[in-house]
Design an enzyme around this catalytic site. Structure first.
Site, mmCIF file in Angstrom:
data_model
loop_
_atom_site.group_PDB
_atom_site.id
_atom_site.type_symbol
_atom_site.label_atom_id
_atom_site.label_comp_id
_atom_site.label_asym_id
_atom_site.label_seq_id
_atom_site.Cartn_x
_atom_site.Cartn_y
_atom_site.Cartn_z
ATOM 1 N N CYS A 1 -45.344 56.987 -91.317
ATOM 2 C CA CYS A 1 -45.178 57.446 -89.934
ATOM 3 C C CYS A 1 -43.697 57.309 -89.633
ATOM 4 O O CYS A 1 -43.216 56.190 -89.420
ATOM 5 C CB CYS A 1 -46.008 56.614 -88.960
ATOM 6 S SG CYS A 1 -45.680 57.022 -87.233
ATOM 7 N N CYS B 1 -43.037 56.232 -85.617
ATOM 8 C CA CYS B 1 -43.372 54.872 -85.157
ATOM 9 C C CYS B 1 -44.070 54.131 -86.300
ATOM 10 O O CYS B 1 -43.412 53.853 -87.301
ATOM 11 C CB CYS B 1 -44.165 54.879 -83.851
ATOM 12 S SG CYS B 1 -45.597 55.953 -83.763
ATOM 13 N N SER B 2 -45.359 53.858 -86.180
ATOM 14 C CA SER B 2 -46.004 53.105 -87.259
ATOM 15 C C SER B 2 -47.495 53.423 -87.312
ATOM 16 O O SER B 2 -48.308 52.540 -87.583
ATOM 17 C CB SER B 2 -45.788 51.606 -87.042
ATOM 18 O OG SER B 2 -46.242 51.243 -85.752
ATOM 19 N N CYS B 3 -47.866 54.690 -87.051
ATOM 20 C CA CYS B 3 -49.277 55.075 -87.010
ATOM 21 C C CYS B 3 -49.958 54.753 -88.349
ATOM 22 O O CYS B 3 -49.405 55.020 -89.418
ATOM 23 C CB CYS B 3 -49.411 56.560 -86.708
ATOM 24 S SG CYS B 3 -48.797 56.987 -85.070
#
Lengths: 96, 196, 98
Positions: free
Chosen positions: B104, B107-109
């Site tokens: 991702c 962000c940090s999906c």
């Protein structure tokens, strides 16, 4: 945001929006103004750019869009598949 | 747990905000602790391993998994509905020709409700910046040397779907039970930074 | 304008570091921040996109200097003020009284 375009289909060639928006977006910088191919629809959701401003719009299509790394970075033999709202995409009609 | 000054300071700040929100009726007493317990009891990489092992053992399941993962994983008693809302799961299968890896960049999906929290390296700018540009180099740093002829497909989780890599079944695993097969699968394999 | 979270293809970040046997959280407060955020989103105080936006709007130096959950807490604090839930003064804790 304008009304979402209709009628996209897998295999369509698309160009991503090149503009650098003022606020939140889910079109990564590295994939702006690039040509890719629609792989598969990934559901329908209100546009994140709108939701981040507290707006609620209608759900619109989100697509897996595949790019050749060389078209994004000028090098690389891999592909990058990015998940993009149809609002970010324009179909390249003349190529079909 | 870390007891340094920076940590105790932010710890006090978080407690203060929780107390304030409770006093304003925006947080029920015990709500935070309840959510933490729920979260820790929720996702785990073992869920992903079970899905992979079933796909290795049952080609019909693998086909259903790749076509509609949300429906298919109910067959093994799992679902993507454990988070804030049900999320679409997209499973991508490694083959002899193509290796998949997930990131991702924005962000940090990550499929937290299914697999639990992602590793810190997955959230790091170091990984997120480089794997889209030089996946072969990044995979080599993780100890995964792919044959030169293997294509690499990077998936950027930039919208609503969450991703799971279906690794290739290791050679010589033919006699293993499904539980034993699941024991071979690592969290890195589910992200694509390991072969399995 | 492009924001600091949008790092795909950027150069200059340090090497990727793996932490063996990494725990879900490195301190209790991190778990509290995660739970707090979930509770506030569920109550409709803000949505997930507003939360991401608030992280992306952090000053670049603060963003890069903060840990993952420090960023989360900074974004939560920003939104609580912007949504009128509390003032910045009310959110601040006296160091000595903590």
């Amino acid at each position: 945001m304008t009304t979402a375009p209709d009628g996209f289909a897998p295999g369509d060639r698309v160009r991503t929006r090149a503009v650098d928006p003022a606020g939140h977006t889910r079109l990564p910088r590295y994939a702006r103004g690039a040509v890719g191919v629609l792989v598969e629809r990934a559901g329908r959701h209100p546009l994140a750019d709108d939701r981040a401003r507290g707006l609620t719009g209608p759900a619109r299509s989100v697509w897996h869009v595949r790019f050749a790394a060389a078209d994004l970075f000028g090098e690389g033999d891999h592909t990058v598949t990015v998940e993009l709202w149809e609002d970010y995409l324009t179909r390249i009609e003349e190529q079909r | 747990m870390s007891g340094d000054h920076g940590s105790s300071r932010i710890s006090a700040q978080v407690r203060h905000v929780e107390t304030l929100l409770e006093s304003r009726g925006l947080l029920a007493a015990g709500e935070v602790d309840g959510r933490i317990d729920e979260f820790l009891a929720g996702g785990t990489p073992a869920n992903g391993a079970r899905i992979v092992a079933r796909a290795w053992a049952d080609p019909g399941f693998a086909e259903r998994l790749l076509a509609d993962a949300n429906t298919a994983i109910r067959e093994v008693g799992l679902s993507m509905a454990g988070g804030l809302q049900e999320q679409r799961l997209k499973v991508v299968a490694n083959t002899a020709e193509t290796h998949n890896v997930v990131v991702c960049t924005l962000c940090s999906c990550y499929p937290i409700a299914l697999l639990g929290p992602s590793p810190s390296w997955y959230k790091s700018e170091a990984y997120r910046s480089r794997v889209v540009r030089d996946p072969r180099g990044v995979l080599t740093e993780f100890g995964l040397e792919l044959p030169a002829g293997t294509a690499i497909a990077v998936w950027d989780a930039s919208a609503e779907s969450r991703y799971l890599v279906l690794p290739r079944r290791p050679e010589g695993a033919a006699s293993l039970t499904e539980a034993e097969l699941a024991g071979l699968v690592t969290r890195k394999g589910l992200i694509g930074t390991a072969a399995v | 304008m492009s924001r600091i979270n949008d790092v795909g293809g950027m150069a200059g970040f340090p090497a990727i570091v793996e932490e063996p046997d990494e725990p879900p959280f490195h301190a209790d407060w991190e778990a509290h921040v995660l739970a707090l955020n979930g509770a506030l989103i569920k109550r409709g105080v803000y949505n997930l996109d507003e939360f991401r936006d608030a992280q992306e709007r952090l000053p670049v130096q603060q963003y890069l200097g903060a840990s993952y959950y420090e960023r989360w807490f900074a974004a939560i604090s920003t939104l609580l003020v912007e949504k009128g839930v509390a003032t910045a003064d009310e959110l601040a804790v006296d160091d000595h009284g903590a």
